[in-house]
Design a protein around this motif. Structure first.
Motif, short mmCIF file in Angstrom:
data_model
loop_
_atom_site.label_atom_id
_atom_site.label_comp_id
_atom_site.label_asym_id
_atom_site.label_seq_id
_atom_site.Cartn_x
_atom_site.Cartn_y
_atom_site.Cartn_z
N GLN A 3 0.82 -1.22 0.00
CA GLN A 3 0.00 0.00 0.00
C GLN A 3 0.85 1.27 0.00
N ALA A 4 2.14 1.16 -0.33
CA ALA A 4 3.04 2.31 -0.23
C ALA A 4 2.54 3.49 -1.07
N VAL A 5 2.80 4.69 -0.57
CA VAL A 5 2.46 5.92 -1.29
C VAL A 5 3.73 6.78 -1.34
N PRO A 6 4.28 7.11 -2.48
CA PRO A 6 3.88 6.68 -3.81
C PRO A 6 4.18 5.20 -4.01
N CYS A 7 3.35 4.52 -4.81
CA CYS A 7 3.49 3.08 -4.99
C CYS A 7 4.37 2.80 -6.19
N SER A 8 5.66 3.06 -6.05
CA SER A 8 6.57 2.77 -7.15
C SER A 8 7.81 2.09 -6.58
N TYR A 9 8.50 1.37 -7.44
CA TYR A 9 9.70 0.68 -6.99
C TYR A 9 10.78 1.68 -6.63
N ILE A 10 11.56 1.34 -5.62
CA ILE A 10 12.72 2.16 -5.32
C ILE A 10 13.97 1.30 -5.47
N LEU A 11 15.00 1.96 -5.93
CA LEU A 11 16.28 1.30 -6.09
C LEU A 11 17.15 1.78 -4.95
N ASN A 12 17.45 0.87 -4.01
CA ASN A 12 18.24 1.27 -2.86
C ASN A 12 19.71 1.26 -3.23
N MET A 13 20.29 2.44 -3.39
CA MET A 13 21.65 2.53 -3.91
C MET A 13 22.70 2.00 -2.94
N ASP A 14 22.31 1.84 -1.64
CA ASP A 14 23.26 1.24 -0.70
C ASP A 14 23.44 -0.25 -1.02
N ASP A 15 22.40 -0.86 -1.58
CA ASP A 15 22.44 -2.30 -1.85
C ASP A 15 22.73 -2.61 -3.31
N CYS A 16 22.39 -1.69 -4.21
CA CYS A 16 22.47 -1.93 -5.65
C CYS A 16 23.93 -2.09 -6.09
N LEU A 17 24.15 -3.02 -6.98
CA LEU A 17 25.51 -3.23 -7.49
C LEU A 17 25.82 -2.28 -8.65
N GLY A 18 24.82 -1.55 -9.09
CA GLY A 18 25.04 -0.55 -10.13
C GLY A 18 24.87 -1.13 -11.52
N ASN A 19 24.80 -0.27 -12.48
CA ASN A 19 24.61 -0.70 -13.87
C ASN A 19 25.95 -1.02 -14.48
N ASN A 20 26.47 -2.15 -14.07
CA ASN A 20 27.77 -2.57 -14.51
C ASN A 20 27.59 -3.92 -15.19
N PRO A 21 27.92 -4.04 -16.45
CA PRO A 21 27.62 -5.29 -17.17
C PRO A 21 28.19 -6.53 -16.49
N ILE A 22 29.28 -6.37 -15.75
CA ILE A 22 29.86 -7.54 -15.08
C ILE A 22 29.08 -7.85 -13.81
N ALA A 23 28.80 -6.78 -13.01
CA ALA A 23 28.16 -7.00 -11.71
C ALA A 23 26.67 -7.28 -11.88
N CYS A 24 25.95 -6.34 -12.44
CA CYS A 24 24.50 -6.51 -12.51
C CYS A 24 23.91 -5.66 -13.64
N GLY A 25 22.80 -5.00 -13.36
CA GLY A 25 22.12 -4.24 -14.41
C GLY A 25 20.88 -4.99 -14.88
N LYS A 26 20.48 -6.02 -14.11
CA LYS A 26 19.36 -6.87 -14.53
C LYS A 26 18.04 -6.11 -14.56
N CYS A 27 17.86 -5.20 -13.58
CA CYS A 27 16.56 -4.53 -13.51
C CYS A 27 16.35 -3.62 -14.72
N ALA A 28 17.43 -3.04 -15.20
CA ALA A 28 17.31 -2.18 -16.38
C ALA A 28 16.91 -3.03 -17.58
N ASP A 29 17.47 -4.24 -17.68
CA ASP A 29 17.12 -5.13 -18.80
C ASP A 29 15.66 -5.54 -18.72
#
Lengths: 559, 51, 203
Positions: free
Chosen positions: A23-49
């Motif tokens: 029921q979150a307001v605003p109800c949108s996904y958040i990208l927690n930058m403390d946990d995110c590995l970043g948009n690095n083709p080696i590390a991750c970037g899956k959510c962008a794909d």
């Protein structure tokens, strides 16, 4: 990436990109930058794909947004007490000891178990559940002497929920007092008892775990029967208290708010201005003012909103006329005033006469007190006015009196609090109010000694509470200069005392006054006489000391 | 790194004297570790080698 | 505002000693305080009231200002932190600049804290009045600066309290900025299952 889900009290996990709760307001996904590995083709970037709408922006950063506002409502809430330090309850050692916040998530349909209430050790449904009250409340040993207000009723609610979901459950509540003060609360308490909840008066000394069954053995002295009881329970819920939020000190210094000894924000008046902060235009609501339940929080939110709205509707406020003015003839262009002004409200360039930007001046009086040449007049708290009070108060029998300067916001208000709370202390003290302790000049203190005061107190706000940013640091410097001066003149420097007393510290105000009266008893007549002589003003040094005569202005304009 | 020195303080209420490390330019409210009074006098440094 | 008193260059101070029912008079000998006030320089009138802040008390101040041509008023009652605005407004109503009113705190700082010491409390009350009169002699009229209020409210915290305050302000037609440190509003209440006393869901 898998992280403990904070919303579920760590009882389930989340990804680095997530929605806090359905029921979150605003109800949108958040990208927690403390946990995110970043948009690095080696590390991750899956959510962008995965996102065909291309809504993921790894380069989004914190922004500073500036808004001008006319009023502020402070509703920063609370932190829940972390029971880790109370080792006797084994919160960290025993899996089946949980906190009442974890209970909320376990019984909630939106929780990690879908509302199926199970215990952590074996995912089985417990049938014998104990609740321990006042965990981190009414406990001076852990620095929380206050009642958290909500935990009794919260536990009563929990027992009713359990009884409703699982009629076979046997609850036992260990308490010191049940505080069911509120509309229909007593009725809920009675219903909880009728539903089979046992209430045992007494807080357990210790909890042990049966290593095989993982059940918990609670030993408690039932203070009603005087007997020692042993309860074997499948689960124990620690009914944790609440505490001031971590961010409180930052908000306090930003808005110059005072805090009570418990750490909650101080209101302007406990009965008559319960949602006004001492800083004009700031209003307090909810838990940050004191522990309270949802209904009271909503009531207080309405009160704060109405107070803020009234201010906005008025359209304008009048600023008190307490600002300083420079006497251009007397000014020696030294620039000391500009240096001590916490607001940068004094404009001065080398070789030029200082001038005050009135709109920026808040009226602490630091400048006036630090001007060696009497060239700055603090309107409504002039040297003449304050010295006249010194003279009046010490005109007769000064040896019997403790002379005290108190700042308007904290220490004078602390004296008011002592009065409101009927804390008694000796009647020897005489308080003169200034807006800030930094208004008290060396001359004012010396003049009090010259008039025969045995003891002089300068008192102000605690460092964190100073209502003029940090003007009271000037007070510290001035008192140090005075201690040196007194010592040089052969006057016992201890006769000048310095105290920080907040508006909430009535008790401290009374204690300080008792101590000063004791100190006064040690000052001999000879000492008083010596100080009178030794501190005599050198002629022509500073104009403030002259025997001033009041001036009545020419007839005011008649309209 | 801020410079730290050991400084001496004297409580003007109870007379208790004590030493405490002080970070240069720190902004700290002081109270007597014994009697909680705020009348804490920062005594002139005995050792002047830091100056 | 009509200035009714004539200000002819002479100080005329009126002192109003409040009993505050028995709050002050129960401990302090108010008659003695009033008698002492009458001996102080430039004091031309001393009035004792049962409750100075009540309408009859305020009317006595207003009448005295007009009739006795007072140009300074000292109210010896409670803390200025409570009733200074009241009495400033009162003297303004009688045509006096509000900054020409001074208070002596005989209640919070005296009677309430020295209940067992009538003599000491009375001595102190006399000094507090003398101090206020001495200060009043040097008071000057001051003009307050009127500043417009920015028509927007900042609400810090998006829990149940902050949300409620923000909604009420917005309903009243005000612009509101709500600040929340988490990604969603809701605060701790959103984490609770059911709430007392209604036993319904929190969100």
């Amino acid at each position: 990436m898998v992280r403990p889900d904070e919303f579920q009290m760590g009882l389930s996990s989340r990804k680095a990109i997530y929605i806090q709760f359905p029921q979150a307001v605003p109800c949108s996904y958040i990208l927690n930058m403390d946990d995110c590995l970043g948009n690095n083709p080696i590390a991750c970037g899956k959510c962008a794909d995965a996102c065909d709408k291309r809504a993921i922006n790894y380069d989004d950063r914190d922004q500073i947004i500036t808004r001008e506002v006319g009023a502020v409502v402070v509703a920063i809430g609370l932190d829940v007490y972390d029971p880790t330090e109370l080792d006797e309850y084994g919160y960290t050692r025993f899996e089946n000891v949980i906190s009442s916040m974890e209970f909320e998530r376990l019984i909630c349909a939106g929780g990690p178990t879908g509302g199926h209430f199970v215990r952590p050790s074996d995912q089985e449904r417990p049938t014998r559940i104990g609740f321990i009250q006042c965990v981190g409340s009414r406990n001076p040993k852990v620095g929380r002497p206050y009642c958290s207000n909500i935990c009794c009723m919260n536990t009563i609610k929990d027992t009713l929920l359990l009884a409703d979901h699982y009629p076979d459950v046997a609850n036992v509540v260990f308490y010191q007092d049940i505080r069911a003060v509120g509309k229909s609360f007593e009725d809920m308490f009675q219903r909880s008892k009728e539903a089979g909840t046992r209430y045992v008066r007494g807080l357990p000394g210790e909890i042990e775990e049966d290593p095989e069954t993982r059940n918990l053995v609670v030993t408690v002295e039932n203070t009603t029967s005087g007997k020692l009881e042993r309860h074997e329970l499948e689960m124990v819920v620690l009914s944790v208290g609440v505490q001031p939020a971590k961010d409180m000190s930052r908000i306090a210094s930003m808005l110059t708010l005072s805090r009570t000894s418990d750490g909650f924000f101080m209101e302007s008046h406990p009965k008559l201005k319960p949602v006004d902060a001492p800083t004009r235009g700031v209003f307090l609501a909810g838990f940050c003012e004191s522990p309270k339940d949802i209904k009271d929080s909503v009531c207080q939110a309405g009160a704060a909103a109405s107070r803020a709205g009234a201010l906005l509707n008025a359209g304008q406020i009048t600023i008190e006329a307490i600002t300083s003015r420079v006497d251009e003839v007397a000014c020696t262009r030294c620039g000391v005033c500009a240096k001590v002004c916490p607001y940068g409200a004094i404009v001065w360039k080398k070789g030029e006469v200082a001038s005050v930007v009135e709109a920026a001046c808040a009226g602490c009086g630091s400048c006036s007190a630090s001007c060696q040449f009497g060239a700055i007049t603090m309107r409504h708290f002039t040297d003449e006015q304050i010295l006249a009070q010194v003279h009046a108060v010490l005109a007769e029998d000064p040896q019997d009196k403790v002379f005290a300067f108190a700042c308007n916001w904290c220490s004078y208000a602390g004296g008011d609090m002592a009065g409101i709370s009927r804390m008694t202390y000796p009647a020897s003290n005489r308080v003169v109010r200034t807006m800030c302790s930094a208004r008290v000049s060396e001359e004012m203190v010396l003049e009090a000694f010259r008039c025969g005061a045995p003891v002089v107190l300068v008192s102000g706000c605690h460092f964190a509470d100073c209502h003029y940013i940090n003007a009271n640091r000037q007070t510290v410097q001035r008192v140090h200069k005075l201690w040196d001066k007194l010592e040089k003149a052969g006057v016992r420097p201890e006769r000048l005392q310095l105290e920080w007393i907040s508006a909430a510290e009535g008790q401290k105000f009374a204690k300080v006054m008792r101590q000063l009266e004791e100190l006064r008893g040690t000052v001999t007549r000879d000492e008083i006489e010596h100080a009178r002589e030794a501190l005599k003003a050198k002629p022509g040094k500073r104009p403030g000391v002259r025997a001033a005569e009041p001036v009545v202005e020419a007839p005011a304009a008649q309209t | 790194m801020a410079e730290t020195t050991i400084e001496t303080f004297r409580c003007m209420m109870c007379g208790h004297e004590y030493q405490e490390p002080v970070v240069k330019c720190e902004d700290k409210e002081r109270s007597c570790p014994k009697c909680r009074s705020n009348s804490i006098r920062h005594l002139k440094k005995r050792v002047t080698k830091e100056d | 505002m009509t200035t009714t008193h004539s200000n002819d260059g002479e100080l005329r101070i009126g002192v109003f000693v409040c009993d505050c029912g028995l709050n002050i008079a129960g401990t302090v000998d108010c008659a003695a305080v009033a008698a002492h006030a009458a001996t102080l320089p430039d004091v031309v009138c001393v009035v004792r009231n049962k409750y100075t802040c009540a309408d009859p008390g305020q009317n006595e101040i207003k009448n005295a200002v007009r009739e006795q041509r007072l140009n300074r008023v000292v109210v010896a009652s409670c803390t200025p932190r409570q009733h200074e605005p009241t009495f400033r407004q009162c003297v303004l109503g009688a045509g006096l600049n509000p900054y020409l009113m001074e208070m002596a705190n005989l209640r919070e700082h005296c009677s309430w804290v020295h209940p067992g010491d009538r003599e000491g409390a009375t001595r102190k009350a006399k000094d507090l009045v003398a101090s206020a009169v001495a200060r009043a002699r040097f008071l000057q009229p001051q003009e307050e600066l009127a500043v417009p209020v920015t028509k927007r409210v900042l609400v810090i915290g998006g829990g149940v309290t902050g949300i409620e305050a923000a909604l009420q302000l917005a309903d009243a037609g005000h612009k509101v900025t709500l600040v929340e440190k988490q990604a969603s509003i809701g605060g701790i209440m959103a984490q609770l299952d059911k709430n007392y006393p209604t036993m319904d869901c929190s969100i």
